[in-house]
Design an enzyme around this catalytic site. Structure first.
Site, PDB file in Angstrom:
ATOM      1  N   PRO A   1       0.948  -1.231   0.126  1.00 54.14           N
ATOM      2  CA  PRO A   1       0.012  -0.093  -0.080  1.00 54.14           C
ATOM      3  C   PRO A   1       0.759   1.281  -0.072  1.00 54.14           C
ATOM      4  CG  PRO A   1      -0.046  -1.160   2.063  1.00 54.14           C
ATOM      5  CD  PRO A   1       0.733  -1.832   1.313  1.00 54.14           C
TER       6      PRO A   1
ATOM      7  N   GLN B   1      -6.633  -1.592   1.807  1.00 54.34           N
ATOM      8  CA  GLN B   1      -6.057  -1.268   3.065  1.00 54.34           C
ATOM      9  C   GLN B   1      -6.936  -0.357   4.034  1.00 54.34           C
ATOM     10  OE1 GLN B   1      -2.721   1.285   4.100  1.00 54.34           O
ATOM     11  NE2 GLN B   1      -1.796  -0.646   4.907  1.00 54.34           N
TER      12      GLN B   1
ATOM     13  N   ALA C   1       0.199  -0.152  11.298  1.00 54.03           N
ATOM     14  CA  ALA C   1       1.496  -0.005  11.347  1.00 54.03           C
ATOM     15  C   ALA C   1       1.627   1.548  11.094  1.00 54.03           C
ATOM     16  CB  ALA C   1       2.236  -0.550   9.880  1.00 54.03           C
TER      17      ALA C   1
ATOM     18  N   TYR D   1      -0.274   5.060  12.929  1.00 56.44           N
ATOM     19  CA  TYR D   1      -1.792   5.344  12.919  1.00 56.44           C
ATOM     20  C   TYR D   1      -2.597   4.741  14.042  1.00 56.44           C
ATOM     21  CZ  TYR D   1      -0.261   7.378   8.281  1.00 56.44           C
ATOM     22  OH  TYR D   1       0.640   7.857   7.358  1.00 56.44           O
TER      23      TYR D   1
ATOM     24  N   ARG E   1      -1.374  -5.235   8.697  1.00 58.21           N
ATOM     25  CA  ARG E   1      -0.002  -4.890   8.483  1.00 58.21           C
ATOM     26  C   ARG E   1       0.580  -3.965   9.598  1.00 58.21           C
ATOM     27  NH1 ARG E   1       3.086  -0.638   4.350  1.00 58.21           N
ATOM     28  NH2 ARG E   1       4.446  -2.065   3.544  1.00 58.21           N
TER      29      ARG E   1
END
Length: 357
Positions: A23, A98, A174, A177, A224
């Site tokens: 992404p 995502q 990840a 965030y 992720r």
């Protein structure tokens, strides 16, 4: 050892190779967070990847981090993504959305709302706004009663993603965030059930995954993670223990995959590989590094037990990256000045490799 070009089952899919398009934020969405024909063309150009994971898609307006990014929280947004999923599928590809809640990495000028986070601790550095960079604001700390709503927003967006034709979703846990903010010992100063101990700090991530699995099923759900990255000032303590506990909890769901970034020592990542029993994607390059993942790095991680390898920047200028890797062809350079410009230049203008006549 597995080859980068071997097939691999993933959930209900069979991937034709082990190359994943990572992404990457490209800020090409239309007003209202709508996907566009250019976005459809961009992803369709890269459909030879074993799996494409889209740019981060906000699950709510308050969850939007950057201006110009797409959403999956309105009917119009959901409908707009159909052109993207159709284009990728017609070209033989597979596509996960995502889901990215920015949390404190946002700005009122972007969303009209004060950003939210686990605590009233601002991100480190500046954030993007419609008029340029601005200091990261102090977020509003979520009340305990509000936190489950934000965990459920991942599942709500995932349901819309599947309705729009996506093959699955990846939760963005990840790079500083919202999920990372709850994992962090610097961004999360809470004293309730979502803060303090490792068991409490992983609770939000687990609830977000649980909501997504309930919405679309485990075989369509990945996550992720960037252990110890410290991005946006979201520092973490006890990284091996924290992520070991998280992966142990997530193993109960039998997810499609976990996607790890190489943001900590290799020994730590190898320890996490032992904890996680399912399919593992590894991105071998730290997101703050100017380097690109190459064939050698991919082979290195496949030998260490990764099942799939994600390539980020290399995919910007190389829509035919799989064939370039397969044939040992040169990897074209990208133009960083066009990463976020919002136009087709530097987005749809990179050609496939041209063999000499």
């Amino acid at each position: 050892m597995a080859s980068l070009f071997d097939r691999l089952p993933l959930g209900d899919l069979v991937l034709p190779n082990r190359v994943v398009m990572a992404p990457m934020t490209r800020v090409r969405a239309a007003a209202g967070g709508l996907a566009t024909p250019s976005m459809a063309a961009y992803y369709a150009q890269r459909a030879t990847a074993g799996l494409i994971v889209t740019e981060g898609v906000q699950p709510s307006l308050v969850g939007q981090s950057n201006p110009g990014t797409p959403g999956l929280h309105t009917d119009e947004q959901t409908e707009s993504w159909r052109q993207v999923t159709d284009a990728v599928h017609v070209n033989g590809g597979r596509l996960f959305a995502q889901i990215m809640h920015g949390g404190r990495v946002s700005h009122p000028d972007t969303t009209g709302f004060r950003p939210v986070g686990p605590s009233e601790v601002p991100a480190t550095g500046s954030v993007f706004t419609p008029t340029g960079l601005a200091p990261a604001p102090v977020p509003r700390a979520l009340a305990t009663s509000e936190v489950p709503e934000h965990a459920r927003s991942y599942g709500d967006a995932a349901r819309r993603a599947v309705e729009a034709g996506f093959d699955g979703v990846e939760l963005h846990g990840a790079n500083g965030y919202l999920i990372t903010q709850f994992l962090s010992s610097s961004a999360n100063l809470r004293t309730d059930v979502y803060g303090g101990s490792i068991a409490n700090r992983i609770r939000f991530a687990v609830e977000a995954v649980e909501a997504t699995v309930e919405a679309v099923g485990a075989r369509r759900t990945g996550i992720r993670l960037s252990p110890g990255s410290g991005i946006w000032g979201a520092e973490e303590t006890e990284v091996p223990e924290l992520y070991g506990a998280l992966l142990t909890a997530l193993a109960e769901f039998d997810l499609a995959y976990v996607h790890l970034e190489a943001t900590t020592d290799e020994d730590v990542l190898l320890g996490l590989r032992k904890v996680w029993p399912g399919t593992l994607i590894v991105n071998p390059v730290h997101p703050a590094s100017p380097d690109q993942t190459d064939h050698a790095a991919a082979d290195h991680w496949l030998a260490l037990g990764a099942d799939l390898i994600s390539f980020g920047r290399a995919y910007i200028a190389n829509p035919d990256l799989v064939e370039r890797l397969r044939q040992g062809l040169p990897i074209a350079p990208h133009d960083q000045a066009t990463w976020y410009t919002g136009a087709d230049q530097g987005y749809l203008t990179y050609p496939t490799y041209q063999h000499a006549g």
